[in-house]
Design a protein around this motif. Sequence first.
Motif, short mmCIF file in Angstrom:
data_model
loop_
_atom_site.label_atom_id
_atom_site.label_comp_id
_atom_site.label_asym_id
_atom_site.label_seq_id
_atom_site.Cartn_x
_atom_site.Cartn_y
_atom_site.Cartn_z
N LEU A 49 0.51 1.04 9.11
CA LEU A 49 0.18 1.53 7.77
C LEU A 49 0.37 3.04 7.66
O LEU A 49 0.88 3.54 6.65
N ALA A 50 -0.04 3.76 8.70
CA ALA A 50 0.14 5.21 8.68
C ALA A 50 1.63 5.56 8.63
O ALA A 50 2.04 6.43 7.85
N THR A 51 2.42 4.87 9.42
CA THR A 51 3.87 5.12 9.43
C THR A 51 4.48 4.80 8.07
O THR A 51 5.29 5.57 7.55
N THR A 52 4.08 3.68 7.49
CA THR A 52 4.59 3.32 6.17
C THR A 52 4.19 4.34 5.13
O THR A 52 5.03 4.82 4.35
N GLY A 53 2.92 4.69 5.10
CA GLY A 53 2.44 5.65 4.11
C GLY A 53 3.11 7.00 4.22
O GLY A 53 3.58 7.58 3.23
N ILE A 54 3.17 7.53 5.44
CA ILE A 54 3.79 8.83 5.65
C ILE A 54 5.27 8.80 5.31
O ILE A 54 5.79 9.71 4.65
N LEU A 91 4.70 -8.00 3.85
CA LEU A 91 5.79 -8.14 2.88
C LEU A 91 5.81 -6.97 1.90
O LEU A 91 6.88 -6.44 1.57
N VAL A 92 4.64 -6.56 1.44
CA VAL A 92 4.57 -5.43 0.51
C VAL A 92 5.13 -4.16 1.16
O VAL A 92 5.93 -3.45 0.54
N THR A 93 4.74 -3.89 2.40
CA THR A 93 5.24 -2.68 3.06
C THR A 93 6.74 -2.76 3.28
O THR A 93 7.45 -1.77 3.13
N LEU A 94 7.22 -3.95 3.61
CA LEU A 94 8.66 -4.14 3.80
C LEU A 94 9.42 -3.86 2.50
O LEU A 94 10.43 -3.15 2.49
N LEU A 95 8.91 -4.39 1.42
CA LEU A 95 9.57 -4.19 0.13
C LEU A 95 9.48 -2.74 -0.35
O LEU A 95 10.42 -2.20 -0.92
N LEU A 96 8.32 -2.11 -0.12
CA LEU A 96 8.17 -0.71 -0.53
C LEU A 96 9.12 0.21 0.21
O LEU A 96 9.77 1.07 -0.40
N THR A 97 9.21 0.06 1.52
CA THR A 97 10.10 0.94 2.28
C THR A 97 11.56 0.67 1.93
O THR A 97 12.37 1.59 1.92
N SER A 98 11.89 -0.57 1.62
CA SER A 98 13.25 -0.89 1.21
C SER A 98 13.55 -0.31 -0.17
O SER A 98 14.60 0.31 -0.37
N ALA A 99 12.64 -0.49 -1.11
CA ALA A 99 12.85 0.01 -2.47
C ALA A 99 12.93 1.53 -2.52
O ALA A 99 13.70 2.10 -3.30
N ALA A 100 12.15 2.19 -1.67
CA ALA A 100 12.15 3.66 -1.65
C ALA A 100 13.32 4.21 -0.84
O ALA A 100 13.54 5.41 -0.81
N ASP A 101 14.05 3.32 -0.17
CA ASP A 101 15.18 3.72 0.67
C ASP A 101 14.75 4.68 1.78
O ASP A 101 15.39 5.71 2.03
N VAL A 123 -3.81 -12.34 4.50
CA VAL A 123 -3.79 -11.00 3.90
C VAL A 123 -2.75 -10.10 4.57
O VAL A 123 -1.99 -9.40 3.90
N LEU A 124 -2.69 -10.14 5.89
CA LEU A 124 -1.77 -9.24 6.59
C LEU A 124 -0.30 -9.63 6.41
O LEU A 124 0.57 -8.76 6.39
N VAL A 125 -0.03 -10.91 6.27
CA VAL A 125 1.35 -11.32 6.00
C VAL A 125 1.79 -10.79 4.63
O VAL A 125 2.89 -10.25 4.47
N ILE A 126 0.92 -10.92 3.63
CA ILE A 126 1.25 -10.39 2.30
C ILE A 126 1.40 -8.88 2.36
O ILE A 126 2.33 -8.30 1.80
N LEU A 127 0.48 -8.20 3.06
CA LEU A 127 0.56 -6.75 3.20
C LEU A 127 1.86 -6.35 3.92
O LEU A 127 2.51 -5.37 3.56
#
Length: 137
Positions: free
Chosen positions: A123-128, A59-69, A53-57
Amino acid sequence: MDAATTITAGIVVLTVITIETGGAFMLRVVGGKQPANALQTSFFRAGHAHAGVLVILGLVTLLLTSAADVADPWKWIGPLGVLVAAIVMPAGFFLSVLGSDPQRPGRLVALVYTGAAILAVGLATTGISLVVTGANA
């Protein structure tokens, strides 16, 4: 995605092979072919599940921060925290119950709590960083 993000994502995807190997181990444990007591079986299950689960999560955070620039270094701090937690938490589950017949987890169970703290920060860092990037767009 930039080159560093693409390479990181590729490496993370390759690590799923080790999680797959852990699944084969879990089948041996659950099938009775690998000796393990009830504590070990439950901790091995938890470790395997958290790793996947955490590896998938991660990857998702990596892709989200990249896509959002998201700006550096925030673009890396959050996802790397999640990916580090994907190593540290499962390690705590597995390593804390090594031995022939442990009756309770050993000291390395502290890695589970350490991984949980790292996960929360990631997660907090990614979300913020996503909210701030979105608000500034």
